[in-house]
Design a protein around this motif. Structure first.
Motif, PDB file in Angstrom:
ATOM      1  N   GLU A  80       0.862  -1.123  -0.043  1.00 35.34           N
ATOM      2  CA  GLU A  80      -0.254   0.115   0.193  1.00 35.34           C
ATOM      3  C   GLU A  80       0.756   1.326   0.015  1.00 35.34           C
ATOM      4  OE1 GLU A  80      -3.578   2.358   2.748  1.00 35.34           O
ATOM      5  OE2 GLU A  80      -3.076   0.434   2.939  1.00 35.34           O
ATOM      6  N   GLN A  81       1.012   2.209  -1.157  1.00 32.39           N
ATOM      7  CA  GLN A  81       1.407   3.023  -0.809  1.00 32.39           C
ATOM      8  C   GLN A  81       2.197   4.030  -0.149  1.00 32.39           C
ATOM      9  OE1 GLN A  81       3.682   4.065  -3.684  1.00 32.39           O
ATOM     10  NE2 GLN A  81       4.080   5.612  -2.767  1.00 32.39           N
ATOM     11  N   GLY A  82       3.331   4.323   0.316  1.00 30.42           N
ATOM     12  CA  GLY A  82       3.561   4.528   1.214  1.00 30.42           C
ATOM     13  C   GLY A  82       3.654   4.404   3.137  1.00 30.42           C
ATOM     14  N   LYS A  83       2.694   2.944   2.768  1.00 31.15           N
ATOM     15  CA  LYS A  83       1.817   3.080   4.486  1.00 31.15           C
ATOM     16  C   LYS A  83       2.577   1.248   4.677  1.00 31.15           C
ATOM     17  CE  LYS A  83      -1.774   5.718   3.649  1.00 31.15           C
ATOM     18  NZ  LYS A  83      -3.605   5.488   3.789  1.00 31.15           N
ATOM     19  N   LEU A  84       2.902   0.322   3.286  1.00 34.30           N
ATOM     20  CA  LEU A  84       2.479  -0.782   3.871  1.00 34.30           C
ATOM     21  C   LEU A  84       3.048  -1.810   2.964  1.00 34.30           C
ATOM     22  CD1 LEU A  84       1.722  -3.615   5.855  1.00 34.30           C
ATOM     23  CD2 LEU A  84      -0.321  -3.489   4.861  1.00 34.30           C
ATOM     24  N   PHE A  85       4.039  -2.284   3.399  1.00 33.61           N
ATOM     25  CA  PHE A  85       4.782  -4.040   3.229  1.00 33.61           C
ATOM     26  C   PHE A  85       4.795  -5.150   3.443  1.00 33.61           C
ATOM     27  CE2 PHE A  85       8.874  -6.329   1.262  1.00 33.61           C
ATOM     28  CZ  PHE A  85       8.171  -6.393   0.162  1.00 33.61           C
ATOM     29  N   ARG A  86       3.638  -5.857   2.552  1.00 40.00           N
ATOM     30  CA  ARG A  86       3.461  -7.442   3.389  1.00 40.00           C
ATOM     31  C   ARG A  86       3.845  -8.356   2.596  1.00 40.00           C
ATOM     32  NH1 ARG A  86       1.178  -9.198   9.006  1.00 40.00           N
ATOM     33  NH2 ARG A  86       0.291 -11.417   8.326  1.00 40.00           N
ATOM     34  N   THR A  87       4.836  -9.604   3.798  1.00 41.10           N
ATOM     35  CA  THR A  87       4.818  -9.988   2.473  1.00 41.10           C
ATOM     36  C   THR A  87       3.994 -11.640   3.402  1.00 41.10           C
ATOM     37  OG1 THR A  87       6.691 -10.062   1.285  1.00 41.10           O
ATOM     38  CG2 THR A  87       6.348 -11.924   1.615  1.00 41.10           C
ATOM     39  N   GLU A  88       4.030 -12.224   2.966  1.00 37.60           N
ATOM     40  CA  GLU A  88       3.401 -13.642   3.735  1.00 37.60           C
ATOM     41  C   GLU A  88       4.690 -15.180   3.365  1.00 37.60           C
ATOM     42  OE1 GLU A  88      -0.980 -13.868   4.228  1.00 37.60           O
ATOM     43  OE2 GLU A  88      -0.688 -12.489   5.504  1.00 37.60           O
ATOM     44  N   PHE A  89       3.929 -16.116   3.955  1.00 36.96           N
ATOM     45  CA  PHE A  89       4.459 -17.381   3.187  1.00 36.96           C
ATOM     46  C   PHE A  89       4.402 -18.488   4.533  1.00 36.96           C
ATOM     47  CE2 PHE A  89       8.105 -16.497   5.653  1.00 36.96           C
ATOM     48  CZ  PHE A  89       8.260 -17.407   6.104  1.00 36.96           C
ATOM     49  N   ASP A  90       3.871 -19.033   3.429  1.00 38.57           N
ATOM     50  CA  ASP A  90       3.063 -20.578   3.979  1.00 38.57           C
ATOM     51  C   ASP A  90       3.959 -21.725   3.940  1.00 38.57           C
ATOM     52  OD1 ASP A  90       0.731 -19.424   4.712  1.00 38.57           O
ATOM     53  OD2 ASP A  90      -0.095 -19.871   2.459  1.00 38.57           O
ATOM     54  N   MET A  91       3.906 -22.452   5.279  1.00 43.72           N
ATOM     55  CA  MET A  91       5.312 -23.714   5.314  1.00 43.72           C
ATOM     56  C   MET A  91       5.218 -24.041   6.638  1.00 43.72           C
ATOM     57  SD  MET A  91       9.327 -23.263   5.174  1.00 43.72           S
ATOM     58  CE  MET A  91      10.611 -24.345   4.452  1.00 43.72           C
ATOM     59  N   ALA A  92       4.909 -25.511   6.185  1.00 45.90           N
ATOM     60  CA  ALA A  92       5.043 -26.635   7.273  1.00 45.90           C
ATOM     61  C   ALA A  92       3.611 -26.591   8.371  1.00 45.90           C
ATOM     62  CB  ALA A  92       6.523 -26.456   8.658  1.00 45.90           C
ATOM     63  N   GLY A  93       2.507 -26.218   7.535  1.00 45.98           N
ATOM     64  CA  GLY A  93       1.147 -25.826   8.113  1.00 45.98           C
ATOM     65  C   GLY A  93       1.340 -24.506   8.884  1.00 45.98           C
ATOM     66  N   ALA A  94       2.272 -23.976   9.179  1.00 44.19           N
ATOM     67  CA  ALA A  94       2.097 -22.706   9.750  1.00 44.19           C
ATOM     68  C   ALA A  94       2.737 -21.249   8.749  1.00 44.19           C
ATOM     69  CB  ALA A  94       3.244 -22.071  10.457  1.00 44.19           C
ATOM     70  N   THR A  95       1.834 -19.974   9.140  1.00 44.22           N
ATOM     71  CA  THR A  95       2.318 -18.728   7.661  1.00 44.22           C
ATOM     72  C   THR A  95       3.191 -17.833   8.868  1.00 44.22           C
ATOM     73  OG1 THR A  95       0.089 -19.556   7.136  1.00 44.22           O
ATOM     74  CG2 THR A  95       1.116 -16.882   6.896  1.00 44.22           C
ATOM     75  N   GLY A  96       4.287 -17.343   7.378  1.00 45.42           N
ATOM     76  CA  GLY A  96       4.879 -16.540   8.579  1.00 45.42           C
ATOM     77  C   GLY A  96       4.792 -15.155   7.609  1.00 45.42           C
ATOM     78  N   PHE A  97       5.276 -14.286   8.383  1.00 48.51           N
ATOM     79  CA  PHE A  97       5.461 -12.405   7.536  1.00 48.51           C
ATOM     80  C   PHE A  97       7.133 -12.135   7.768  1.00 48.51           C
ATOM     81  CE2 PHE A  97       3.413 -12.116  11.840  1.00 48.51           C
ATOM     82  CZ  PHE A  97       3.847 -10.859  11.561  1.00 48.51           C
ATOM     83  N   MET A  98       6.155 -11.119   6.422  1.00 51.02           N
ATOM     84  CA  MET A  98       7.917  -9.802   7.323  1.00 51.02           C
ATOM     85  C   MET A  98       6.311  -8.971   6.637  1.00 51.02           C
ATOM     86  SD  MET A  98       9.219  -6.915   5.972  1.00 51.02           S
ATOM     87  CE  MET A  98       9.561  -7.253   4.112  1.00 51.02           C
ATOM     88  N   LEU A  99       6.200  -7.968   7.651  1.00 43.53           N
ATOM     89  CA  LEU A  99       5.538  -6.334   7.687  1.00 43.53           C
ATOM     90  C   LEU A  99       6.402  -5.431   8.423  1.00 43.53           C
ATOM     91  CD1 LEU A  99       3.295  -5.921   7.685  1.00 43.53           C
ATOM     92  CD2 LEU A  99       2.662  -5.626  10.484  1.00 43.53           C
ATOM     93  N   LEU A 100       5.841  -4.372   7.381  1.00 40.43           N
ATOM     94  CA  LEU A 100       6.710  -3.234   7.168  1.00 40.43           C
ATOM     95  C   LEU A 100       6.268  -2.083   7.565  1.00 40.43           C
ATOM     96  CD1 LEU A 100       9.916  -1.434   6.983  1.00 40.43           C
ATOM     97  CD2 LEU A 100       9.354  -1.579   4.431  1.00 40.43           C
ATOM     98  N   THR A 101       5.858  -0.719   7.975  1.00 39.58           N
ATOM     99  CA  THR A 101       5.138   0.355   7.673  1.00 39.58           C
ATOM    100  C   THR A 101       5.849   1.012   7.755  1.00 39.58           C
ATOM    101  OG1 THR A 101       5.192   0.436  10.111  1.00 39.58           O
ATOM    102  CG2 THR A 101       3.563  -1.104   9.123  1.00 39.58           C
TER     103      THR A 101
END
Length: 266
Positions: free
Chosen positions: A90-111
């Motif tokens: 989202e322009q100027g506000k949010l960058f979020r990457t999610e990935f599914d692995m071994a039955g769980a969801t990881g993420f990298m969240l940047l504001t």
């Protein structure tokens, strides 16, 4: 925009078969003249002109500036496994990457103020990103990419050289952030699209690399002090551009690192 990560690359070879070698002389001379003309045409362009042509090639600066959000999904190889990946911007506000692995969801969240990493295979709770890393990744909040408004992202842009990638002339640009982080960009001199970028530091989806900047663990599992290593160079190759709502996006992204790790995207 659908992305799937891989290491596949398409190489096309063209062979000119002719028994009469003398017939090639006029062609060779013309070919050299064309190369020479292309070199001087490329040589005379400024950073501002190259960036303007880059905006036009992707669909126009106005269209790029009007982007408010983007969503991408695909598959990436992580630790030898293919995992589903989703990217939100989202322009100027949010960058979020999610990935599914071994039955769980990881993420990298940047504001625009803070960042968090969560890797289920490493920890049970999200970890805050160091302030320096959050600052260095500020350009990720630009939906159309950091080259659209470099000054607003605290980036200084300069022309480094006229380089070649697979025999194709490219403009090699360099950006320097207000923290001194350097990133290099190769703009194809024929299509004026981004062909490649290179920078140092940052781990999987923006997380700190073990032993690198942002890895604040003082010791290993045996209690021994960790050796701080030079951050690896990340090389990103962009190809297979296709229009999405009138704007060209790369549908193949290949990521390589100097430590041998990498991934790709389609």
């Amino acid at each position: 925009l659908l992305l799937s990560f891989n290491f596949e690359r398409l190489n096309i070879g063209i062979n000119f078969l002719h028994d009469k070698s003398n017939d090639m002389k006029p062609f060779s001379g013309m070919f050299c003249l064309m190369l020479l003309f292309s070199f001087f045409s490329v040589k005379g362009q400024s950073v501002e002109e190259v960036l303007q042509r880059y905006y036009e090639a992707r669909g126009g600066k106005d269209k790029l500036a009007a982007l408010k959000s983007v969503y991408m999904e695909g598959i990436r190889e992580i630790m030898g496994n293919e995992v589903d990946v989703r990217i939100y911007k989202e322009q100027g506000k949010l960058f979020r990457t999610e990935f599914d692995m071994a039955g769980a969801t990881g993420f990298m969240l940047l504001t625009d103020k803070e960042g968090w990493n969560f890797f289920p295979m490493r920890s049970q709770t999200p970890n805050p990103m160091p302030a320096e890393m959050v600052s260095s990744m500020k350009s990720e909040l630009e939906v159309a990419g950091p080259l659209l408004n470099p000054a607003l992202n605290g980036l200084q842009v300069s022309m480094v050289a006229i380089d070649t990638l697979e025999s194709q002339p490219c403009f090699k640009l360099k950006t320097v952030s207000d923290l001194g982080r350097e990133t290099f960009y190769w703009i194809d001199a024929k299509t004026y699209l981004l062909a490649q970028s290179s920078s140092k530091g940052g781990g999987m989806f923006g997380g700190p690399r073990r032993g690198g900047p942002g890895d604040d663990r003082p010791s290993d599992s045996n209690g021994a002090p960790r050796e701080k290593r030079e951050p690896s160079e990340m090389l990103t190759i962009y190809s297979d551009y296709r229009p999405v709502d009138g704007i060209l996006f790369p549908h193949t992204i290949e990521i390589r690192s100097s430590n041998g790790r990498g991934g790709g995207g389609t």
